[in-house]
Write a protein that holds these residues in place. Structure first.
Motif, PDB file in Angstrom:
ATOM      1  N   GLN A 570      65.475  52.676  17.048  1.00 52.91           N
ATOM      2  CA  GLN A 570      66.412  51.561  17.158  1.00 52.91           C
ATOM      3  C   GLN A 570      67.706  52.012  17.817  1.00 52.91           C
ATOM      4  OE1 GLN A 570      65.397  48.433  15.849  1.00 52.91           O
ATOM      5  NE2 GLN A 570      63.510  49.624  15.772  1.00 52.91           N
ATOM      6  N   GLY A 572      70.329  49.872  18.135  1.00 51.26           N
ATOM      7  CA  GLY A 572      71.436  49.151  17.520  1.00 51.26           C
ATOM      8  C   GLY A 572      72.168  48.266  18.505  1.00 51.26           C
ATOM      9  N   LYS A 573      71.691  48.231  19.746  1.00 54.51           N
ATOM     10  CA  LYS A 573      72.368  47.392  20.735  1.00 54.51           C
ATOM     11  C   LYS A 573      71.610  46.073  20.888  1.00 54.51           C
ATOM     12  CE  LYS A 573      74.768  50.823  23.406  1.00 54.51           C
ATOM     13  NZ  LYS A 573      75.892  50.922  22.488  1.00 54.51           N
ATOM     14  N   ARG A 575      71.658  43.658  23.048  1.00 60.16           N
ATOM     15  CA  ARG A 575      71.095  43.242  24.330  1.00 60.16           C
ATOM     16  C   ARG A 575      69.809  43.986  24.628  1.00 60.16           C
ATOM     17  NH1 ARG A 575      74.431  45.097  27.850  1.00 60.16           N
ATOM     18  NH2 ARG A 575      73.746  43.871  29.622  1.00 60.16           N
ATOM     19  N   LEU A 578      67.117  42.226  22.774  1.00 66.72           N
ATOM     20  CA  LEU A 578      66.809  40.965  23.452  1.00 66.72           C
ATOM     21  C   LEU A 578      65.945  41.220  24.670  1.00 66.72           C
ATOM     22  CD1 LEU A 578      70.033  38.818  23.478  1.00 66.72           C
ATOM     23  CD2 LEU A 578      67.786  38.227  22.621  1.00 66.72           C
ATOM     24  N   ALA A 579      66.326  42.246  25.441  1.00 67.50           N
ATOM     25  CA  ALA A 579      65.573  42.535  26.655  1.00 67.50           C
ATOM     26  C   ALA A 579      64.129  42.872  26.303  1.00 67.50           C
ATOM     27  CB  ALA A 579      66.228  43.694  27.408  1.00 67.50           C
ATOM     28  N   LEU A 582      62.328  39.700  25.228  1.00 65.10           N
ATOM     29  CA  LEU A 582      62.054  38.794  26.348  1.00 65.10           C
ATOM     30  C   LEU A 582      60.960  39.343  27.241  1.00 65.10           C
ATOM     31  CD1 LEU A 582      65.647  37.658  27.262  1.00 65.10           C
ATOM     32  CD2 LEU A 582      63.814  36.303  26.279  1.00 65.10           C
ATOM     33  N   SER A 703      72.694  44.543  35.750  1.00 68.36           N
ATOM     34  CA  SER A 703      72.600  43.170  36.235  1.00 68.36           C
ATOM     35  C   SER A 703      71.244  42.922  36.865  1.00 68.36           C
ATOM     36  CB  SER A 703      73.703  42.911  37.267  1.00 68.36           C
ATOM     37  OG  SER A 703      74.955  43.072  36.663  1.00 68.36           O
ATOM     38  N   ASP A 706      68.710  42.475  34.136  1.00 69.98           N
ATOM     39  CA  ASP A 706      68.836  41.148  33.525  1.00 69.98           C
ATOM     40  C   ASP A 706      68.292  40.071  34.449  1.00 69.98           C
ATOM     41  OD1 ASP A 706      69.994  42.496  31.537  1.00 69.98           O
ATOM     42  OD2 ASP A 706      72.029  41.724  31.836  1.00 69.98           O
ATOM     43  N   ALA A 710      65.321  37.519  33.676  1.00 68.22           N
ATOM     44  CA  ALA A 710      65.576  36.085  33.722  1.00 68.22           C
ATOM     45  C   ALA A 710      64.622  35.411  34.692  1.00 68.22           C
ATOM     46  CB  ALA A 710      67.025  35.825  34.122  1.00 68.22           C
ATOM     47  N   ALA A 711      64.399  36.054  35.842  1.00 70.68           N
ATOM     48  CA  ALA A 711      63.505  35.458  36.833  1.00 70.68           C
ATOM     49  C   ALA A 711      62.085  35.348  36.270  1.00 70.68           C
ATOM     50  CB  ALA A 711      63.512  36.308  38.105  1.00 70.68           C
ATOM     51  N   GLY A 714      62.040  32.525  33.821  1.00 75.12           N
ATOM     52  CA  GLY A 714      62.121  31.234  34.489  1.00 75.12           C
ATOM     53  C   GLY A 714      60.811  30.866  35.164  1.00 75.12           C
TER      54      GLY A 714
ATOM     55  N   GLY B  10      62.626  25.622  35.274  1.00 76.89           N
ATOM     56  CA  GLY B  10      62.475  27.070  35.344  1.00 76.89           C
ATOM     57  C   GLY B  10      63.778  27.746  35.733  1.00 76.89           C
ATOM     58  N   PHE B  13      66.190  27.673  32.916  1.00 72.75           N
ATOM     59  CA  PHE B  13      65.799  28.672  31.914  1.00 72.75           C
ATOM     60  C   PHE B  13      66.239  30.061  32.364  1.00 72.75           C
ATOM     61  CE2 PHE B  13      62.648  31.068  29.400  1.00 72.75           C
ATOM     62  CZ  PHE B  13      62.825  30.429  28.185  1.00 72.75           C
ATOM     63  N   ALA B  14      66.033  30.336  33.648  1.00 72.92           N
ATOM     64  CA  ALA B  14      66.398  31.658  34.155  1.00 72.92           C
ATOM     65  C   ALA B  14      67.904  31.873  34.079  1.00 72.92           C
ATOM     66  CB  ALA B  14      65.910  31.804  35.599  1.00 72.92           C
ATOM     67  N   LEU B  17      68.790  32.544  30.508  1.00 68.40           N
ATOM     68  CA  LEU B  17      68.421  33.892  30.064  1.00 68.40           C
ATOM     69  C   LEU B  17      69.411  34.916  30.606  1.00 68.40           C
ATOM     70  CD1 LEU B  17      64.549  34.242  30.374  1.00 68.40           C
ATOM     71  CD2 LEU B  17      65.949  34.181  28.328  1.00 68.40           C
ATOM     72  N   TYR B  18      69.747  34.749  31.891  1.00 68.17           N
ATOM     73  CA  TYR B  18      70.641  35.729  32.507  1.00 68.17           C
ATOM     74  C   TYR B  18      71.994  35.733  31.791  1.00 68.17           C
ATOM     75  CZ  TYR B  18      73.307  38.290  35.928  1.00 68.17           C
ATOM     76  OH  TYR B  18      74.103  39.222  36.517  1.00 68.17           O
ATOM     77  N   LEU B  21      71.956  37.363  28.397  1.00 70.95           N
ATOM     78  CA  LEU B  21      71.871  38.823  28.361  1.00 70.95           C
ATOM     79  C   LEU B  21      73.167  39.505  28.763  1.00 70.95           C
ATOM     80  CD1 LEU B  21      68.332  39.306  29.875  1.00 70.95           C
ATOM     81  CD2 LEU B  21      69.062  39.990  27.608  1.00 70.95           C
ATOM     82  N   VAL B 105      79.004  46.003  19.643  1.00 70.75           N
ATOM     83  CA  VAL B 105      78.576  45.568  18.316  1.00 70.75           C
ATOM     84  C   VAL B 105      77.271  46.271  18.006  1.00 70.75           C
ATOM     85  CG1 VAL B 105      78.080  43.593  16.873  1.00 70.75           C
ATOM     86  CG2 VAL B 105      79.617  43.358  18.797  1.00 70.75           C
ATOM     87  N   SER B 106      77.377  47.475  17.487  1.00 69.52           N
ATOM     88  CA  SER B 106      76.145  48.243  17.304  1.00 69.52           C
ATOM     89  C   SER B 106      75.985  48.714  15.873  1.00 69.52           C
ATOM     90  CB  SER B 106      76.133  49.433  18.256  1.00 69.52           C
ATOM     91  OG  SER B 106      77.319  50.156  18.061  1.00 69.52           O
ATOM     92  N   LEU B 108      74.438  47.195  13.664  1.00 69.20           N
ATOM     93  CA  LEU B 108      73.217  46.658  13.068  1.00 69.20           C
ATOM     94  C   LEU B 108      72.344  47.781  12.543  1.00 69.20           C
ATOM     95  CD1 LEU B 108      71.805  43.939  15.416  1.00 69.20           C
ATOM     96  CD2 LEU B 108      72.609  43.692  13.104  1.00 69.20           C
ATOM     97  N   LYS B 109      72.470  48.948  13.196  1.00 69.13           N
ATOM     98  CA  LYS B 109      71.623  50.075  12.833  1.00 69.13           C
ATOM     99  C   LYS B 109      72.046  50.608  11.464  1.00 69.13           C
ATOM    100  CE  LYS B 109      70.024  54.372  14.772  1.00 69.13           C
ATOM    101  NZ  LYS B 109      69.953  55.194  15.958  1.00 69.13           N
TER     102      LYS B 109
END
Lengths: 961, 110
Positions: A570, A572-573, A575, A578-579, A582, A703, A706, A710-711, A714, B10, B13-14, B17-18, B21, B105-106, B108-109
């Motif tokens: 883990q 702890g980040k 994002r 999430l990545a 996803l 970027s 991401d 995202a693409a 989508g 679509g 949505f993209a 999502l972008y 993130l 913000v880390s 959580l660990k």
């Protein structure tokens, strides 16, 4: 319903007491007085059970069946016969003593008393429910209830590590056993064809012959063994001694640990009498009996000593339940009663000793007799009963036990083993009782100990009551009624007639001889106790401790290690998580999509269908949505991005309207406005440098990653949507039903409104509750939570809020035109709101839109007039009362509907019912009240969200809100 | 038109999502809203048939499918409540960590 059936409301007394204590007794000054008051509840339960004793003794059980979930065939069934009455009397009677005693126990910490009393009453209610249950599901629910409350009571001193560990262990064991029991009971109900106890008890032969009988029996036995601390699950009970002593006296001697015994006794007529039954219960009981007696003698802590002797006694009773003779069941009822009486007396004494001497360690105790004679007397009598000496009730219990194990029905070798272990355990018990009484009260008090504190006289009296009862029960001038009652309890458990007499002297017979042997052996062990204990220590050091505690610990260690391994993966980040999520879901969807061929011909030529002009509008809205969303991505300033988001949300509303879905479009418009406002308010709370810092830290590779993710997302979204759109029209089963029934069933023209308010009204009720809870969450997080956090970490509060929010726009007095507009917009929004609520059933619009609109209008007042002035001018805007009034409106109108037409939230047109003349198109129906309720809830919640997000924790909390 | 609608959803949505993130917490909140808009539009497209007029009893033309509309209505309201709560949490996080960057913000660990 027979009027005697009110006995089944006995648990309710205790439940009400628990509720009352937790609501009103927060500031109790004197725990003694509180105890006196609370004890009325178990007393009422005791008296109501006592009142039906004549009928129960005569062999006429009481029944009460309440429908619960008729569609599932479930009912809350209650049932009271001799066996249940015996347990109910013990529970409520000892409950009275324990509550009174707890008043004195908590005299030094009255602030803990309310919590303790409410838990104790909750437990009593669950326990009474368990023994009154007439249905296995009802029984199981109360069974689990006792486990949960016991967890809370054992962990009562939650700041103490040992208490938490003990509580958790007790809960693991009894909870695990509870699961086994649930499966066992369900299997049993399946085999018998009913969950009702009376049916199950009547179908004994079928059950015993059933192929699943062994499985069901073993599962049920697992539940009973864990609850009643039978070997090898016994180790949770000593750990549970971290509970406050009144709770130990109640749960771990008199009531909860007996629940397992009760269950086995209850089911004996249906499941008992087989070989498996005999061996399962007698052998487990015998081993438990020996283990408990053996381990108990060498304990130094008074409560631990009592805990092990309890385990031993529970083993005795379990062993008796395994037999198939009437005398065993006579022994069972006498044993249960005797044990409950003397053990509660001893536990209460142990607590009193702890209070007086400041310790429960036997090596630091002694000589208390000089200062606490009353207590010593009570302990002495109870100890004699525990040792099984005449003329106490314990003697009778032991005699009956010995008579039961020497019964000719038991195979000779087995009988010999049983007898030997009973005699040995009896001797060990006597030595333990002697240790408890003699080493505490006699001898010299160790010099290093401070002098003993005096105790209230009532404490000794309370300890003496159960002890005195064990003396009284054998010397009654008229023992017949009690003997008959005990006999009815024993018969209910045995499933045949059992005779019980309370006569002590039955002539010289084998049990008496064995008893004399046990007593002599016990006296010898007691006399040489120092030596015996030293030998025990030596032996256990050599043999280790054979129980489940070691594997349980090993399992927990394994879990810890697994957690350590998984922690290493883990970052702890957020994002990164999430990545990963996803990417994984994109792959999953891709796999699912590629398995089935997509109709590629529909991809080939885009044919914009511009017919009727609406097509152009649709195209335009689509472009707008995409363009505005793109702008929100590429605009550098956060404020601009938020405004672009607002524009995109409004274009989504246009798309909804073109669907055509006008109701959704309306809601989308107001929600979009509210969201945009909330985001702008949030922007104000987050200093700009912090936000821009995050933007600056962006890396090119991040970027790109991401963007790729995202693409991919989508792309699959577009593919799924395309499949969904091109496969139209599909067959719908549900919609035609709604279309056909909206008008006849709910009187609504608007099908969507009918679905939301009537067909799925319960969902909507929950939905507005969620909305209200979310607003409470916002309030708690920002106004309470942050303030507390700052106070705890000594952080300064934020700078004063922007002046404009106190003074109106730009800190200046707004112009007359702006004020006029502001003044006009609130009544206007209210008129629109009323129209929405009145005619929402036939036209677009509903209470939700109405509520958000009015809330936004009040938000404008706050901006234009400033916070303080707006509050002065809108004195009615108190979120909490508004939300409460809204929910109450919904509940009351839904209940009225239930009263009139029989089901909750069903549509009733009150206007038609009462013959009111109303404007056409408006119906004074449950749906209208529902709309009003939604309006009030949403208005209160949205106003609170805006208020809290705008003014944060700095603002003084508004009164009543 | 179907293809264009699907493409637009679509794209939405993209974009969502972008944004979701991104490191800037406010931007991820914006992304969340765009995502839920995209999903609501998609949910409407799951209606069993295309309608010409709103679903009102008594209109002889083909109604639009009322079921997904009712569900989307609920979804819009619930996501609104959830969003307000998330914004409050976000605000709390920024004050607690003194940062608007989600990578800071880390804790959580465990």
């Amino acid at each position: 319903m027979n009027f005697l059936a009110w006995v089944f409301f006995a648990p309710l007394f205790c439940l009400l007491a628990a509720l009352g204590v937790s609501l009103w007794a927060r500031s109790a000054r004197s725990s003694v007085r509180l105890g006196l008051l609370v004890s009325l509840a178990p007393l009422a339960a005791f008296l109501s059970v006592a009142a039906v004793l004549p009928r129960v003794t005569a062999g006429n059980p009481l029944r009460l069946n309440l429908p619960w979930m008729p569609s599932l065939g479930l009912e809350a069934a209650f049932f009271l016969d001799g066996l249940g009455a015996l347990f109910a009397l013990l529970i409520s009677g000892i409950g009275v003593l324990v509550v009174l005693y707890a008043g004195y126990y908590f005299a030094d910490h009255p602030e803990d008393a309310p919590r303790f009393f409410s838990l104790l009453m909750l437990f009593t209610a669950a326990m009474l429910g368990l023994v009154l249950a007439g249905d296995v599901i009802t029984l199981f629910i109360f069974w689990e209830g006792t486990s949960v409350v016991s967890f809370l009571l054992v962990g009562f001193k939650h700041k103490d590590e040992a208490a938490r560990r003990g509580a958790l262990r007790a809960f693991w064991i009894t909870g695990g056993g509870g699961l086994a029991l649930l499966f066992g009971l369900l299997l049993l109900a399946e085999m018998a064809g009913s969950t009702r106890l009376s049916v199950i008890l009547a179908s004994g032969p079928v059950l015993r012959a059933h192929a699943h009988y062994p499985l069901a029996l073993v599962l049920i036995a697992l539940g009973a063994f864990t609850k009643s601390a039978q070997f090898p699950f016994h180790f949770w009970l000593p750990g549970a001694m971290s509970a406050p002593t009144p709770a130990s006296a109640f749960l771990h001697s008199a009531t909860m640990v007996k629940a397992g015994l009760y269950l086995v006794a209850r089911l004996n007529p249906a499941l008992g009498g087989t070989d498996l039954w005999f061996w399962l219960f007698s052998l487990t009981g015998m081993v438990t009996l020996l283990v408990g007696a053996w381990l108990g003698l060498r304990q130094r802590d008074l409560k631990a000593l009592l805990a092990y002797s309890t385990i031993s006694q529970l083993g005795v009773l379990m062993m008796l339940l395994g037999q198939d003779t009437s005398i065993a069941f006579k022994g069972f009822v006498i044993g249960v009663t005797a044990h409950a009486l003397y053990k509660s007396a001893l536990f209460l004494t142990a607590g009193a000793v702890d209070l007086a001497a400041g310790t429960r360690d036997l090596t630091k105790l002694g000589g208390l007799w000089k200062t606490h004679r009353g207590l010593g007397l009570a302990a002495g009598v109870a100890g004699l009963s525990m040792a099984g000496l005449p003329p106490l009730f314990g003697f009778l219990a032991k005699e009956t036990l010995l008579a039961a194990v020497t019964h000719p029905n038991i195979p000779p070798v087995t009988s010999l083993v049983f007898t030997a272990s009973t005699v040995i355990a009896g001797a060990l018990m006597l030595a333990q009782a002697g240790r408890f009484v003699v080493d505490t009260f006699f001898g010299e008090r160790p010099a290093a100990q401070p002098p003993a504190r005096p105790l209230a006289r009532a404490v000794a009296v309370l300890c003496a009551v159960p002890a005195g009862l064990s003396l009284l029960l054998t010397s009654l001038p008229e023992p017949e009624p009690i003997a008959a009652f005990l006999a009815s309890a024993a018969s209910a458990a045995y499933g045949g007639p059992v005779k019980v007499s309370l006569a002590l002297w039955t002539g010289i017979n084998p049990p008496l001889v064995l008893s004399v042997i046990a007593v002599s052996l016990g006296l010898f062990l007691f006399y040489r106790r120092a030596r015996v204990i030293a030998d025990q220590e030596f032996f256990s050091a050599w043999a280790g401790r054979p129980n489940l505690e070691t594997p349980a610990r090993a399992a927990l260690r394994l879990l810890d290690r697994a957690a350590a391994v998984s922690l290493r993966t883990q970052s702890g980040k957020l994002r990164r998580y999430l990545a990963v999520i996803l990417a994984a879901s994109s792959l999953l969807v891709a796999y699912a999509l590629l398995r089935q061929p997509i109709a590629f011909q529909s991809l080939a030529v885009p044919t914009p269908d511009l017919a009727g002009g609406l097509g152009v509008l649709r195209l335009f809205a689509l472009l707008l949505v995409v363009g505005a969303s793109a702008a929100s991505v590429f605009l550098q300033r956060d404020l601009m991005a938020v405004l672009a988001l607002g524009a995109s949300g409004l274009s989504v509303a246009v798309l909804f309207a073109l669907e055509p879905a006008p109701d959704v479009a309306l809601v989308q418009i107001v929600v979009d406005l509210l969201v945009t406002t909330i985001l702008i308010l949030a922007l104000r709370r987050i200093p700009r440098p912090l936000r821009e810092q995050a933007n600056d830290r962006r890396t090119a590779s991040g970027s790109v990653r991401d963007a790729l993710l995202a693409a991919a997302g989508g792309l699959w979204m577009a593919a799924v949507t395309l499949i969904s759109l091109t496969s139209r029209p599909r067959v719908s089963i549900v919609t035609p039903f709604y279309e056909a029934n909206a008008k006849p069933l709910t009187g609504a023209r608007d099908v969507v409104g009918a679905i939301v308010l009537d067909f799925r009204g319960f969902d909507t009720l929950i939905e507005i509750t969620v909305f209200a809870v979310a607003s409470l969450g916002v309030y708690t997080l920002l106004r309470r939570g942050l303030g507390l956090y700052r106070a705890a970490h000594e952080m300064p509060a934020d700078e004063k809020p922007h002046r404009s929010f106190l003074m109106g726009i730009g800190g200046q007095r707004p112009s007359a035109l702006v004020r006029l507009l502001t003044d006009a917009i609130l009544p206007l929004s209210m008129v629109i709101a009323v129209v929405h609520m009145m005619y929402g059933h036939d036209q677009p619009g509903d209470g939700f839109t109405a509520g958000v609109m009015v809330a936004l209008a009040t938000g404008l007042w706050h901006i234009v007039y400033g916070n303080r002035e707006a509050r002065r001018r809108l004195p009615w805007l108190h979120p909490t009362p508004l939300v409460a009034a809204g929910l109450l409106t919904v509940l009351v109108s839904a209940s009225l509907g239930a009263w009139i037409s029989g089901s909750f939230l069903s549509a009733v047109d009150f206007g038609k019912l009462w013959g009111l003349s109303l404007p056409p198109g408006f119906a004074l129906s449950t749906a209208f009240f529902f709309e009003v309720g939604i309006f009030l809830v949403v208005l209160g919640s949205a106003a609170r969200m805006l208020d809290t997000l705008a003014f944060g924790e700095e603002a003084a909390p508004r009164q009543g809100g | 038109m179907e293809l264009l609608t699907a493409l637009a959803i679509g794209l939405l949505f993209a974009f969502g999502l972008y944004q979701f993130l991104r490191r800037n917490l406010i931007r991820s909140a914006v992304g969340l809203i765009i995502l839920s808009n995209a999903i609501n539009l998609f949910l409407l497209s799951t209606g069993a048939y295309r309608g010409l007029v709103p679903a009102y009893v008594g209109d002889p033309l083909q109604h639009s499918d009322a079921l997904p509309q009712a569900l989307v209505l609920t979804a819009v309201v619930i996501s609104m409540g959830g969003f307000a709560f998330i914004t409050a949490m976000l605000s709390g996080i920024v004050h607690r960590y003194r940062s608007g960057d989600s990578d800071d913000v880390s804790q959580l660990k465990g």
